[in-house]
Design an enzyme around this catalytic site. Structure first.
Site, PDB file in Angstrom:
ATOM      1  N   ASP A  33      13.571  -0.024  -6.155  1.00 41.10           N
ATOM      2  CA  ASP A  33      12.285  -0.570  -5.711  1.00 41.10           C
ATOM      3  C   ASP A  33      11.507  -1.219  -6.846  1.00 41.10           C
ATOM      4  O   ASP A  33      10.278  -1.284  -6.811  1.00 41.10           O
ATOM      5  CB  ASP A  33      11.441   0.536  -5.086  1.00 41.10           C
ATOM      6  CG  ASP A  33      11.167   1.684  -6.053  1.00 41.10           C
ATOM      7  OD1 ASP A  33      12.028   1.973  -6.895  1.00 41.10           O
ATOM      8  OD2 ASP A  33      10.089   2.294  -5.955  1.00 41.10           O
ATOM      9  N   ARG A  55      17.599 -11.763  -8.010  1.00 40.70           N
ATOM     10  CA  ARG A  55      17.265 -10.391  -7.645  1.00 40.70           C
ATOM     11  C   ARG A  55      18.079  -9.963  -6.433  1.00 40.70           C
ATOM     12  O   ARG A  55      18.567  -8.831  -6.358  1.00 40.70           O
ATOM     13  CB  ARG A  55      15.765 -10.270  -7.350  1.00 40.70           C
ATOM     14  CG  ARG A  55      14.874 -10.498  -8.555  1.00 40.70           C
ATOM     15  CD  ARG A  55      13.437 -10.087  -8.293  1.00 40.70           C
ATOM     16  NE  ARG A  55      12.779 -10.872  -7.263  1.00 40.70           N
ATOM     17  CZ  ARG A  55      12.142 -12.017  -7.464  1.00 40.70           C
ATOM     18  NH1 ARG A  55      12.082 -12.538  -8.703  1.00 40.70           N
ATOM     19  NH2 ARG A  55      11.559 -12.669  -6.464  1.00 40.70           N
ATOM     20  N   LYS A 126       8.125   6.198  -0.043  1.00 42.29           N
ATOM     21  CA  LYS A 126       7.810   6.855  -1.308  1.00 42.29           C
ATOM     22  C   LYS A 126       6.463   6.398  -1.813  1.00 42.29           C
ATOM     23  O   LYS A 126       6.105   5.226  -1.691  1.00 42.29           O
ATOM     24  CB  LYS A 126       8.868   6.520  -2.355  1.00 42.29           C
ATOM     25  CG  LYS A 126       8.674   7.246  -3.665  1.00 42.29           C
ATOM     26  CD  LYS A 126       9.338   6.524  -4.827  1.00 42.29           C
ATOM     27  CE  LYS A 126       8.508   5.344  -5.287  1.00 42.29           C
ATOM     28  NZ  LYS A 126       8.985   4.752  -6.559  1.00 42.29           N
ATOM     29  N   GLU A 167       5.673  11.720  -4.621  1.00 41.78           N
ATOM     30  CA  GLU A 167       6.065  11.587  -6.023  1.00 41.78           C
ATOM     31  C   GLU A 167       4.881  11.763  -6.973  1.00 41.78           C
ATOM     32  O   GLU A 167       4.226  10.794  -7.359  1.00 41.78           O
ATOM     33  CB  GLU A 167       6.722  10.224  -6.289  1.00 41.78           C
ATOM     34  CG  GLU A 167       7.231  10.084  -7.713  1.00 41.78           C
ATOM     35  CD  GLU A 167       7.903   8.740  -7.972  1.00 41.78           C
ATOM     36  OE1 GLU A 167       8.447   8.578  -9.080  1.00 41.78           O
ATOM     37  OE2 GLU A 167       7.872   7.868  -7.094  1.00 41.78           O
ATOM     38  N   GLU A 169       4.163  12.256 -10.573  1.00 46.20           N
ATOM     39  CA  GLU A 169       4.913  12.200 -11.829  1.00 46.20           C
ATOM     40  C   GLU A 169       4.032  12.521 -13.024  1.00 46.20           C
ATOM     41  O   GLU A 169       3.025  11.859 -13.264  1.00 46.20           O
ATOM     42  CB  GLU A 169       5.546  10.827 -12.041  1.00 46.20           C
ATOM     43  CG  GLU A 169       6.329  10.757 -13.349  1.00 46.20           C
ATOM     44  CD  GLU A 169       6.938   9.404 -13.632  1.00 46.20           C
ATOM     45  OE1 GLU A 169       7.646   9.282 -14.653  1.00 46.20           O
ATOM     46  OE2 GLU A 169       6.717   8.472 -12.849  1.00 46.20           O
ATOM     47  N   LYS A 209       9.558  14.241  -4.973  1.00 43.03           N
ATOM     48  CA  LYS A 209      10.204  13.508  -6.070  1.00 43.03           C
ATOM     49  C   LYS A 209       9.385  13.738  -7.340  1.00 43.03           C
ATOM     50  O   LYS A 209       8.518  12.949  -7.682  1.00 43.03           O
ATOM     51  CB  LYS A 209      10.309  12.009  -5.756  1.00 43.03           C
ATOM     52  CG  LYS A 209      10.993  11.225  -6.886  1.00 43.03           C
ATOM     53  CD  LYS A 209      11.229   9.768  -6.529  1.00 43.03           C
ATOM     54  CE  LYS A 209      11.870   9.050  -7.711  1.00 43.03           C
ATOM     55  NZ  LYS A 209      12.244   7.649  -7.395  1.00 43.03           N
ATOM     56  N   SER A 280      16.899  10.950  -7.523  1.00 40.58           N
ATOM     57  CA  SER A 280      16.365   9.699  -7.004  1.00 40.58           C
ATOM     58  C   SER A 280      16.139   8.820  -8.227  1.00 40.58           C
ATOM     59  O   SER A 280      15.024   8.671  -8.715  1.00 40.58           O
ATOM     60  CB  SER A 280      15.057   9.922  -6.235  1.00 40.58           C
ATOM     61  OG  SER A 280      14.531   8.680  -5.788  1.00 40.58           O
ATOM     62  N   TYR A 342       4.641  -0.457 -13.499  1.00 38.62           N
ATOM     63  CA  TYR A 342       5.548  -1.034 -12.501  1.00 38.62           C
ATOM     64  C   TYR A 342       4.986  -2.347 -11.973  1.00 38.62           C
ATOM     65  O   TYR A 342       3.802  -2.542 -11.941  1.00 38.62           O
ATOM     66  CB  TYR A 342       5.740  -0.057 -11.345  1.00 38.62           C
ATOM     67  CG  TYR A 342       6.637   1.110 -11.735  1.00 38.62           C
ATOM     68  CD1 TYR A 342       7.972   1.108 -11.399  1.00 38.62           C
ATOM     69  CD2 TYR A 342       6.141   2.170 -12.467  1.00 38.62           C
ATOM     70  CE1 TYR A 342       8.814   2.145 -11.759  1.00 38.62           C
ATOM     71  CE2 TYR A 342       6.963   3.218 -12.849  1.00 38.62           C
ATOM     72  CZ  TYR A 342       8.292   3.202 -12.482  1.00 38.62           C
ATOM     73  OH  TYR A 342       9.104   4.233 -12.850  1.00 38.62           O
TER      74      TYR A 342
END
Length: 342
Positions: A33, A55, A126, A167, A169, A209, A280, A342
């Site tokens: 992703d 891509r 997610k 998720e 993190e 996650k 993952s 990201y």
């Protein structure tokens, strides 16, 4: 005493079955992703222009590696662009998989967007919230705010019939030791599951996650995979309800081999582990494949072979049967990116 109802029995069953399928024994998730800008950085590293077609070609390389891939990979996290892309023979990427994931940003109209993705064939989603460890951080307020965002997202997903992968993190940036990382991870996960309970999220139809519990990338102390396993499993035992079907770890900047070895150590660690413990991974599944491909048509097979080799290694690690030593074009490269966005 507050009164509430979960979804209907039929809706619960569908969510639970999807969640359980994702974490079937020896299977995990390919996180593909990457945003357009992040994918641009990856392609730049091999001298390939960041175009939609390039891509698409790279993701087709991954998704069409071989039917044996489905012995190791249960689902793929897709960026919005990829949901609507097709293989060269016209097959939508989404329908190459039993389970598919979409990556969403923003809570506004999230339920509606989840419904639209569900119509495209996506079965789970997610959402990532990050926290950094510093001398006085993460603050209790930031932990609480992130937990509530994740809970609201999970509610929206389940209302649309999509399994939410939650998720939270704790980033590996910093000099903190393993003990500090474990304590912070425990506080974060405890807050997340309190928020999920407060929002009446059906836990059997969710997945977690999280980060593995590792010391900061700049920590001078070097820990063994067994140390990481003990800290990680202990943190999970103290915070994650047994109702959760599975935990799909992110790789957090570890090298491909390190991520496999640590996952294997976690599964070998003795003690109560009522959830499936699997992967993952994004970079830790793709680094060698990307390098071997390097944008060359004649190297597609080489890229696919690298990807399948690492997918098999992680499948074995998810079963606690990885013996280590799987080589690759970038297997030992540290994939950590400081202050990564990201």
């Amino acid at each position: 005493m507050a009164h509430f109802n979960y979804l209907s029995e039929e809706e619960q069953t569908k969510l639970r079955q999807t969640a359980e399928a994702i974490v079937a024994p020896g299977k995990g998730i390919l996180a593909a992703d990457e945003s357009t800008s992040t994918m641009g950085k990856r392609l730049a590293g091999i001298g390939v222009e960041n175009t939609e077609e390039n891509r698409r070609q790279y993701r087709e390389l991954l998704f069409t590696s071989n039917e044996i891939m489905k012995d190791y990979i249960s689902g793929v996290i897709l960026f919005h662009e990829t949901v609507y892309q097709k293989t060269s023979d016209g097959t939508p990427f989404v329908f190459k998989w039993i389970c598919n994931i979409l990556y969403c940003t923003g809570l506004d109209d999230l339920t509606k967007r989840c419904q639209e993705y569900k119509e495209q064939g996506c079965l789970f989603a997610k959402w990532r919230c990050v926290l950094k460890i510093r001398e006085h951080n993460p603050s209790p307020l930031s932990i609480l705010e992130n937990a509530n965002v994740l809970a609201r997202y999970a509610t929206c997903c389940q209302q649309a019939g999509i399994v939410p992968i939650v998720e939270p993190e704790v980033l590996p940036d910093g000099t903190h030791d393993l003990e500090r990382a474990q304590k912070v991870t425990e506080k974060v996960l405890a807050a997340v599951y309190k928020a999920l309970s407060d929002h009446h999220v059906y836990l059997e139809g969710t997945l977690l996650k999280p980060n593995m519990v590792t010391a900061g990338q700049s920590c001078p102390i070097k820990y063994t995979p067994q140390d990481v396993a003990k800290a990680t499993v202990t943190a999970l035992q103290r915070t994650v309800p047994a109702a959760v079907p599975g935990i799909t770890f992110l790789s957090g900047g570890q090298s491909e081999e390190e991520a496999s070895v640590n996952l294997d150590a976690i599964n070998k660690y003795p003690g109560k582990k009522p959830w499936a413990l699997t992967f993952s991974y994004g970079r830790a599944l793709q680094a060698s494949a990307l390098k071997a491909w390097s944008g060359k048509t004649e190297s597609v097979k080489a890229g696919q072979e690298e990807f399948l080799k690492r997918a098999k290694a992680n499948s074995e690690a998810a079963l606690g049967k990885y013996t280590g030593g799987v080589t690759g074009a970038a297997a030992e490269e540290i994939l950590f990116i400081k202050n990564h966005e990201y």
